[in-house]
Structures are given as structure tokens and as C-alpha cells.
Scaffold this motif. Sequence first.
Motif, short mmCIF file in Angstrom:
data_model
loop_
_atom_site.label_atom_id
_atom_site.label_comp_id
_atom_site.label_asym_id
_atom_site.label_seq_id
_atom_site.Cartn_x
_atom_site.Cartn_y
_atom_site.Cartn_z
N ILE A 88 -2.35 -7.77 12.97
CA ILE A 88 -0.95 -8.07 13.29
C ILE A 88 -0.56 -7.21 14.48
CG2 ILE A 88 1.43 -8.10 12.44
CD1 ILE A 88 0.30 -8.22 9.60
N ARG B 109 1.81 -8.23 -0.42
CA ARG B 109 1.33 -9.52 -0.90
C ARG B 109 -0.20 -9.60 -0.96
NH1 ARG B 109 3.48 -14.76 -0.53
NH2 ARG B 109 5.50 -13.73 -0.68
N GLU C 212 5.60 -6.36 3.89
CA GLU C 212 5.51 -7.57 3.03
C GLU C 212 4.07 -8.05 2.93
OE1 GLU C 212 8.14 -10.48 4.73
OE2 GLU C 212 9.83 -9.08 4.60
N ALA C 213 3.38 -8.03 4.08
CA ALA C 213 2.00 -8.52 4.11
C ALA C 213 1.10 -7.63 3.26
CB ALA C 213 1.49 -8.56 5.55
N ILE D 217 -1.23 -15.57 7.48
CA ILE D 217 -2.22 -14.67 6.87
C ILE D 217 -2.98 -15.41 5.78
CG2 ILE D 217 -2.57 -12.53 5.57
CD1 ILE D 217 -0.07 -11.42 6.93
N ARG D 218 -2.23 -16.10 4.92
CA ARG D 218 -2.88 -16.82 3.82
C ARG D 218 -3.90 -17.82 4.34
NH1 ARG D 218 1.24 -18.77 1.69
NH2 ARG D 218 1.68 -17.08 0.24
N ILE E 75 -4.92 -5.71 5.95
CA ILE E 75 -3.92 -5.66 7.02
C ILE E 75 -4.30 -4.64 8.09
CG2 ILE E 75 -1.48 -5.31 7.58
CD1 ILE E 75 -2.07 -7.77 5.75
N PHE F 202 7.51 -6.95 8.23
CA PHE F 202 6.48 -7.97 8.04
C PHE F 202 5.17 -7.31 7.56
CE2 PHE F 202 3.13 -10.68 10.26
CZ PHE F 202 3.04 -11.58 9.22
N THR G 233 3.45 -14.93 10.28
CA THR G 233 4.07 -15.19 8.98
C THR G 233 3.06 -14.95 7.86
OG1 THR G 233 3.38 -17.50 8.91
CG2 THR G 233 5.48 -17.04 10.01
N LEU G 234 3.59 -14.79 6.63
CA LEU G 234 2.71 -14.62 5.47
C LEU G 234 1.80 -15.84 5.33
CD1 LEU G 234 5.19 -13.05 2.88
CD2 LEU G 234 3.47 -11.88 4.25
#
Lengths: 257, 214
Positions: free
Chosen positions: A103, A120, A116-117, A90-91, A126, A113, A86-87
Motif C-alpha cells: 500500500i 481485517r 483497517e487492512a 486487497i481481498r 500488509i 486504511f 480499498t479492502l
Amino acid sequence: MSLAKRIIPCLDVDNGRVVKGVKFVDIRDAGDPVEIARRYDREGADEITFLDITATHDNRDTIVHVVEQVASEVFIPLTVGGGIRTLDDIRRMLNAGADKVGINSAAVFNPDFVREAAERFGSQCIVVAIDAKKVSLANEPSRWEIFTHGGRKPTGIDAIEWARKMVDYGAGEILLTSMDRDGTREGFDLPLTRAISEAVTVPVIASGGVGNLDHLADGVIEGKADAVLAASIFHFAEYSIEQAKQRMAARGIEVRL
Amino acid sequence: MSTVAVIDYGMGNLHSIVKALQHAAPEVDVICVSDAEAILQADRVVFPGVGAIRDCMQALNQSGLADVIRQVAESKPLLGICLGMQALLTDSAENNGTPCLAIIDGHVVHFPEALTDIDGNLLKIPHMGWNQVHQLHPHPLWENIPQDSRFYFVHSYYAQPNDAAVTAATTQYPDAFTCALAQANVFAVQFHPEKSQAVGLQLLKNFLHWDGHV
């Protein structure tokens, strides 16, 4: 004068301890991750990758603490992979001091995903990890497919197409593991590494199968990898990172000495 | 005790830069702030950044920190890192053209497509990893850093200042590009000193002892 090829030791971490599986079984305990990271840093590692293999969700916080501790005293890039879904995962890793996240399965289940990553957090952090296995027969042109669940589940997805797609979706780097070679100590799958590296515009890290220092050099020279990753040859102090770099330099590869 | 403010404008994690600054000079008080007053009161300011320039400039403009950074650039030692360097230029080609802080005259451009090395191998973008930094002239921030030391880079865009005299160092990929800028009390680097091991810590230490004069 040019960009150095990178050597990246990988630490498989289970419940806060470093382990290394041989073909994902027979795991041996190789110690404290902070201690090992410190040693690799001193020896000249260009980056360090942590692969969190902790199975139970409750214990997932242990890797966050490991990253926090390492990032407080080791000032080279750190990547964390394993269980990033999930984001928010990652955060948490980035806040703990990781520079990049890997990932893997989550990208296969939901490619968006990755998009999105990257949107963001930026493509630079990534890394899409690809586990590939040869599916063609000996008399056929080489073809590799993506596998999940530690190499047990085929997906039917072509590895080269998948790598290109992940870069389109925003992957800043590809960590490529040959499931045929992982744990065998026979060297990287060089045709696979070269095929992926020549197919994408982003850096490719070769992984899976390193048994000696020449394997690392082969990954760069024949596999065209931008970086090489290994675990067990460094963990048990068979070879130091420094020796690996000297071997690569002797074979004409530019490294950071 | 001197104070260094790391500007926090909500773009990514500042853990590494804060820890590296503390490590480089334990006697310095490192604060991580978004408050204009605290930034303006600090002795030195670090302007970090990762991600996309449009989001970065949006965050700086909305919070009013853009003007704070312009004020800092006129008054005290300022260190821009990565996107924090690029944001100092007039504009960037990223996100279809983005106006930046215009503290240093020039543009930010993308590496050309399909670059190859002398052997014909494709050069990957982002430019990621350890590359050599060639210092063009002496500067207090290069003290005790050997010529052509390797620093850690990760970027797809780079600064092209209009005045070549502000280029403090270049890196080759495959052609030479500006990887460090020096203009009066402002110093900026494309690479990540906080991720460049001993030489990176030395550069941070030099900054933390710099009075802003060349």
C-alpha cells in the motif's frame, strides 16, 4: 544459523506485461511476467514482487490473472503493489494467490486504511511502500520526506516518523524506495535505509538504485535492510539471482543458497 | 484416489495451499471445504490459517469446526500450518489470552521484545523470511528433506509445548523455538510449506503419503 537476508526481484507490470522504467520514463519491454517469475523461482529468488503500473482502471484485472497464473506454479511468497486503495482490492489480490499487498499512496491519503487492512487481513500481509526523497541541504542533518505520484508530489511528511506511524497502524513490513536513487544504478540511499531500518521493529526492504551486486550487499551491511529489491539488473539477465546470492554470501551475509 | 480436505473457515486465501498440494501429489484429490461431513470423510486433513487467533477460534467455535478438528486429530493424518499449528495448543497469549483447541498440551507465546543478534542488530518482529529447520528426530514427514533446510516463516508468536518430546524441529531466532510438532497422527508446522519452494512441496508430498504412524 539464522534468518537469511532476502533477495526480491521486482516486476513492473503494465497491462499484463513486464516493463521497467528508468526514472519512470523510457520504459522497455522485458517480457512475460509468468515466464520471468518462473525463471526467478528457479534461480532462487526468495520472494517476487509485482508492481502494477497499469494506468487505466479497466485493465486492472490483468494483474489479477498474472498473480493467479504465477501462484499456481511458483511456490514462494508473492507481493502485489500498485493501485491498492480499498479492502476489496486487497481481498482480490489475496484470493488470486498473493501473500502480501503493498500500500503506497492510499496510506498517505488515508492512514486509517492501513489500520483497517491490518485488522481485517493481518499485519503479515500488509506492506507499506514508502517513496522518500532527501529534502535537507548538504550542510544540514539528513532529512527525508514522503513523496507521492511516482516521486513528483511532496507531502511534507517526515519519512522516519511516517515509517514509525505505519508500523503502529499495523504494517508488517516496510518497502522503502529512494526516489533520488530509483533508476540511477548508483546504489541504495544507504543512510536513508539505515535510518528507517533502525527506527522500526518490522522488516525493511531496501529499493531504488541497484546497479550491481555489491549494491545489494551494501544495502544489508550498511543499510541494515532485511531484504533487498531490484528490477532491471535481473530483468535483462545482466546478473542472475544466484550470482547475487553468491556475491552476498561472499561478503558474509547469510542467504538461502 | 485418496482425498485431502483443506479446512476453509473463512480465514484468508487457500489458493496457495490448494495449488501446492495439487502440485506436490497430482494423484490426490484436493478439496477445500467447510462441511463437517466432507472433512470427516477425507483421508487426510490440512488445517491452515493466517491472521489473529481470536478471529480464528471464534470462526472455529461458531461453525462447529473446532469439534470436527478434535475428531480428526484422534483419527487420521492432520497437518496444521502456521496459525493452524498455534490453534492446536491449549491457549495463546495473543489477543490478551485466547483459549485454543487443546489438542497438544502447551502455550503459544510472543517473541520477547528487543531481541538482538550476535552483532547487536535488532531482530525484527514478525520473524519473516527463510530460516533453517533443525529436525530433532526422524519422522515420515522429514523424508527426503535435508537437515537444516530453509523454510519460509512469517509470525510473531510460537508454540511452547509442555512435553518437549512433541517438538519435531526447532529454529533459531535468536534462541531455538519449536517450529514443528509431532504427536501421533498430528503434525504441525509454524512455517509455510506451500511457500517454501522445493522443500515445502516435498513436505506436503510426504504428508499426502503418510499413514499417520511414526
